[in-house]
Design a protein around this motif. Structure first.
Motif, mmCIF file in Angstrom:
data_model
loop_
_atom_site.group_PDB
_atom_site.id
_atom_site.type_symbol
_atom_site.label_atom_id
_atom_site.label_comp_id
_atom_site.label_asym_id
_atom_site.label_seq_id
_atom_site.Cartn_x
_atom_site.Cartn_y
_atom_site.Cartn_z
ATOM 1 N N VAL A 18 -9.634 9.479 6.902
ATOM 2 C CA VAL A 18 -8.304 8.926 7.198
ATOM 3 C C VAL A 18 -7.209 9.745 6.521
ATOM 4 O O VAL A 18 -6.224 10.143 7.160
ATOM 5 C CB VAL A 18 -8.228 7.448 6.769
ATOM 6 N N TYR A 19 -7.369 10.000 5.220
ATOM 7 C CA TYR A 19 -6.386 10.778 4.457
ATOM 8 C C TYR A 19 -6.874 12.225 4.415
ATOM 9 O O TYR A 19 -7.618 12.618 3.540
ATOM 10 C CB TYR A 19 -6.219 10.188 3.060
ATOM 11 N N ARG A 20 -6.423 13.005 5.390
ATOM 12 C CA ARG A 20 -6.990 14.330 5.620
ATOM 13 C C ARG A 20 -6.199 15.418 4.892
ATOM 14 O O ARG A 20 -5.198 15.136 4.235
ATOM 15 C CB ARG A 20 -7.049 14.593 7.125
ATOM 16 N N VAL A 21 -6.675 16.646 5.002
ATOM 17 C CA VAL A 21 -6.032 17.773 4.325
ATOM 18 C C VAL A 21 -4.611 17.942 4.845
ATOM 19 O O VAL A 21 -4.282 17.536 5.968
ATOM 20 C CB VAL A 21 -6.838 19.070 4.539
ATOM 21 N N ALA A 22 -3.767 18.544 3.991
ATOM 22 C CA ALA A 22 -2.362 18.842 4.319
ATOM 23 C C ALA A 22 -1.547 17.583 4.592
ATOM 24 O O ALA A 22 -0.522 17.634 5.272
ATOM 25 C CB ALA A 22 -2.272 19.790 5.514
ATOM 26 N N GLY A 23 -2.010 16.434 4.055
ATOM 27 C CA GLY A 23 -1.231 15.209 4.165
ATOM 28 C C GLY A 23 -1.310 14.496 5.499
ATOM 29 O O GLY A 23 -0.542 13.559 5.745
ATOM 30 N N TRP A 24 -2.233 14.889 6.376
ATOM 31 C CA TRP A 24 -2.357 14.227 7.672
ATOM 32 C C TRP A 24 -3.055 12.882 7.513
ATOM 33 O O TRP A 24 -4.066 12.764 6.816
ATOM 34 C CB TRP A 24 -3.132 15.103 8.649
ATOM 35 N N VAL A 64 5.985 14.341 12.597
ATOM 36 C CA VAL A 64 5.532 14.547 13.971
ATOM 37 C C VAL A 64 6.250 13.476 14.791
ATOM 38 O O VAL A 64 5.981 12.281 14.632
ATOM 39 C CB VAL A 64 4.000 14.417 14.095
ATOM 40 N N HIS A 65 7.178 13.916 15.643
ATOM 41 C CA HIS A 65 8.054 12.959 16.320
ATOM 42 C C HIS A 65 7.260 11.939 17.136
ATOM 43 O O HIS A 65 7.561 10.743 17.122
ATOM 44 C CB HIS A 65 9.037 13.714 17.222
ATOM 45 N N SER A 66 6.232 12.396 17.816
ATOM 46 C CA SER A 66 5.452 11.486 18.656
ATOM 47 C C SER A 66 4.751 10.424 17.820
ATOM 48 O O SER A 66 4.485 9.316 18.311
ATOM 49 C CB SER A 66 4.431 12.270 19.482
ATOM 50 N N ALA A 67 4.432 10.733 16.559
ATOM 51 C CA ALA A 67 3.793 9.740 15.696
ATOM 52 C C ALA A 67 4.735 8.579 15.433
ATOM 53 O O ALA A 67 4.319 7.414 15.399
ATOM 54 C CB ALA A 67 3.356 10.382 14.383
ATOM 55 N N GLN A 126 -9.030 -10.054 14.517
ATOM 56 C CA GLN A 126 -7.745 -9.532 14.988
ATOM 57 C C GLN A 126 -7.755 -8.007 14.907
ATOM 58 O O GLN A 126 -8.053 -7.426 13.870
ATOM 59 C CB GLN A 126 -6.611 -10.106 14.135
ATOM 60 N N ILE A 127 -7.459 -7.358 16.035
ATOM 61 C CA ILE A 127 -7.515 -5.903 16.149
ATOM 62 C C ILE A 127 -6.103 -5.335 16.222
ATOM 63 O O ILE A 127 -5.258 -5.826 16.981
ATOM 64 C CB ILE A 127 -8.305 -5.473 17.407
ATOM 65 N N SER A 128 -5.833 -4.293 15.433
ATOM 66 C CA SER A 128 -4.579 -3.549 15.506
ATOM 67 C C SER A 128 -4.923 -2.079 15.664
ATOM 68 O O SER A 128 -5.820 -1.567 14.983
ATOM 69 C CB SER A 128 -3.739 -3.742 14.238
ATOM 70 N N VAL A 129 -4.213 -1.408 16.546
ATOM 71 C CA VAL A 129 -4.420 0.021 16.773
ATOM 72 C C VAL A 129 -3.166 0.759 16.300
ATOM 73 O O VAL A 129 -2.063 0.477 16.774
ATOM 74 C CB VAL A 129 -4.708 0.333 18.255
ATOM 75 N N LEU A 130 -3.336 1.686 15.357
ATOM 76 C CA LEU A 130 -2.221 2.399 14.759
ATOM 77 C C LEU A 130 -2.340 3.891 15.024
ATOM 78 O O LEU A 130 -3.447 4.433 15.106
ATOM 79 C CB LEU A 130 -2.180 2.163 13.245
ATOM 80 N N GLY A 131 -1.192 4.572 15.125
ATOM 81 C CA GLY A 131 -1.174 6.000 15.372
ATOM 82 C C GLY A 131 -1.117 6.807 14.088
ATOM 83 O O GLY A 131 -1.312 6.296 12.978
ATOM 84 N N LEU A 132 -0.837 8.100 14.237
ATOM 85 C CA LEU A 132 -0.741 9.017 13.104
ATOM 86 C C LEU A 132 0.311 8.567 12.092
ATOM 87 O O LEU A 132 1.353 8.044 12.467
ATOM 88 C CB LEU A 132 -0.350 10.411 13.600
ATOM 89 N N PHE A 133 0.020 8.800 10.820
ATOM 90 C CA PHE A 133 0.988 8.620 9.729
ATOM 91 C C PHE A 133 1.559 7.207 9.664
ATOM 92 O O PHE A 133 2.704 7.013 9.258
ATOM 93 C CB PHE A 133 2.146 9.616 9.853
ATOM 94 N N ASP A 134 0.783 6.219 10.037
ATOM 95 C CA ASP A 134 1.358 4.879 10.080
ATOM 96 C C ASP A 134 1.714 4.389 8.679
ATOM 97 O O ASP A 134 0.924 4.532 7.728
ATOM 98 C CB ASP A 134 0.397 3.885 10.731
ATOM 99 N N PRO A 135 2.913 3.794 8.510
ATOM 100 C CA PRO A 135 3.338 3.320 7.186
ATOM 101 C C PRO A 135 2.414 2.286 6.565
ATOM 102 O O PRO A 135 2.394 2.140 5.335
ATOM 103 C CB PRO A 135 4.732 2.727 7.456
ATOM 104 N N TYR A 136 1.663 1.558 7.381
ATOM 105 C CA TYR A 136 0.702 0.592 6.843
ATOM 106 C C TYR A 136 -0.233 1.262 5.839
ATOM 107 O O TYR A 136 -0.659 0.640 4.858
ATOM 108 C CB TYR A 136 -0.105 -0.007 7.995
#
Length: 407
Positions: A336-342, A68-71, A307-317
């Motif tokens: 967090v680890y949803r169906v179809a690999g999301w 997902v390019h926006s991710a 310490q707060i970090s906000v991460l988007g979809l598919f974050d490598p962390y």
């Protein structure tokens, strides 16, 4: 060329099925606490120490995952001092070409620094035998695979093409047998052409006759203006393991295997090939490895209170370790680890997941867009953390207004 690569890759993989030994641990391994490990990773991934720009962030992460390019944009914004403006990333992708979009580790699309492509393509050569096995199950012979790859490369030498462009051009020449692997939504024959270093994603997407968006592909060497010298797979895997440990360590060969999405043998071999560069530590009750040069930094790492970090979809962390319990309670995994690999967008407190979030774009002040964000706590999220959460979301939003509910 494809057949030779397939045979070579198959031979290498076959030789590595037996686990290889890594330097044995001494009697006094350094004990690392989980807070130290998480603090080290947050710092190395530019979540507490932002990178100068998106290119530095992408290089540190070893690419931003971009099916997902926006991710991928959000992953780079989360780690860049200026928030990684869309225009800057587009310029790096389509003008400077210092970033390239192509299939990389885990056979997943990434925005990858062009300087890292030799290493990544060395890794990708290890996937060739697997692709050939897939094509064989779909009824394609080695000769047909070779013919398809050669035809795709020749077409892209003459300009950018979408999957449907390639199908319309090549099926009349080759026959109907070619259509499924040219039009396959997961990449089909183009994935093999990419793994062999011929293809990457092109300048943008175009609309087909029905208004749907189609990805464009280009000839990699022409796109970059140079031919890449690709190292052998074993050298590439060791280089990648070194880079991985510097950012995602402490980690095990099994963690590295998950990160690259490949067989256990080559992952273990890569750690073995690092030899004296890595040292064992204990993380909890388990053995893991870190680069020896990073051990002092790891031991000195200290969590920043709340310490707060906000991460988007598919974050490598969230994609780099087998034991996700290091940063997420097992009972919350389905959120967090949803169906179809999301992989959901998350909020971290000192490196641990405490909430997920979603957003929709609404009308903001003066008619401009704004983000309406719904936070779903998994653990208790405190009102006093709302300013830090809002700042993190605003960085990801590209600076548009953010309204948060759920905290």
């Amino acid at each position: 060329m494809c057949r030779a690569a397939a045979v070579a890759a198959g031979a290498v993989s076959g030789q590595r099925k037996t686990a290889l030994s890594i330097r044995p641990a001494g009697p006094m391994m350094t004990a690392i606490t989980l807070p130290q490990a998480l603090s080290f990773r947050l710092d190395r991934q530019h979540l507490t120490n932002p990178a100068a720009d998106a290119l530095v962030a992408a290089r540190t992460l070893i690419g931003a995952q971009a099916q997902v390019h926006s991710a991928a944009i959000l992953q780079l914004r989360a780690r860049s001092a200026a928030g990684a403006a869309d225009g800057d990333i587009d310029r790096a992708l389509y003008h400077d070409r210092s970033l390239v979009k192509l299939w990389a580790q885990r056979s997943t699309l990434h925005l990858m620094p062009s300087d890292d492509l030799p290493m990544i393509l060395g890794l990708r050569r290890e996937y060739v035998a697997g692709y050939h096995n897939w094509y064989a199950k779909e009824g394609l012979s080695l000769d047909q695979v070779d013919t398809l790859v050669a035809a795709v490369v020749q077409a892209l030498e003459q300009g950018a093409h979408s999957r449907m462009d390639l199908s319309r051009r090549l099926v009349p020449e080759l026959g109907e047998w070619a259509r499924p692997m040219l039009e396959h939504s997961w990449g089909g024959i183009i994935k093999l052409a990419c793994a062999l270093g011929h293809v990457c994603h092109g300048p943008a997407e175009k609309a087909d006759g029905e208004g749907a968006r189609e990805a464009l592909f280009v000839h990699l060497a022409q796109w970059l203006g140079r031919v890449l010298v690709v190292p052998d797979a074993r050298t590439a895997m060791a280089d990648l393991a070194r880079r991985y440990l510097a950012v995602y360590g402490p980690a095990t060969p099994a963690d590295f295997k998950k990160f690259v999405g490949f067989y256990a043998g080559p992952a273990q071999q890569a750690f073995a090939d690092l030899g004296g560069e890595i040292v064992p530590v204990t993380l909890g009750a388990k053995k893991a490895y870190v680069l020896e040069r990073d051990l002092a930094d790891l031991m000195a790492a200290e969590p920043v209170e709340r310490q707060i970090s906000v991460l988007g979809l598919f974050d490598p962390y969230l994609l780099a370790h087998v034991d996700t319990g290091q940063y997420l309670e097992d009972r919350f995994r389905p959120a967090v680890y949803r169906v179809a690999g999301w992989i959901s967008p998350v909020i971290l407190r000192q490196g641990r997941v405490v909430a997920t979030w979603t957003h929709k774009t609404v009308a903001g002040p003066k008619g401009k867009g704004a983000w309406a964000v719904q936070v779903t706590p998994l653990e208790r999220v405190y009102k006093k953390e709302l300013p830090a959460i809002t700042r993190g979301l605003k960085r990801l939003s590209g600076g548009v207004p953010v309204e948060v509910t759920g905290v």
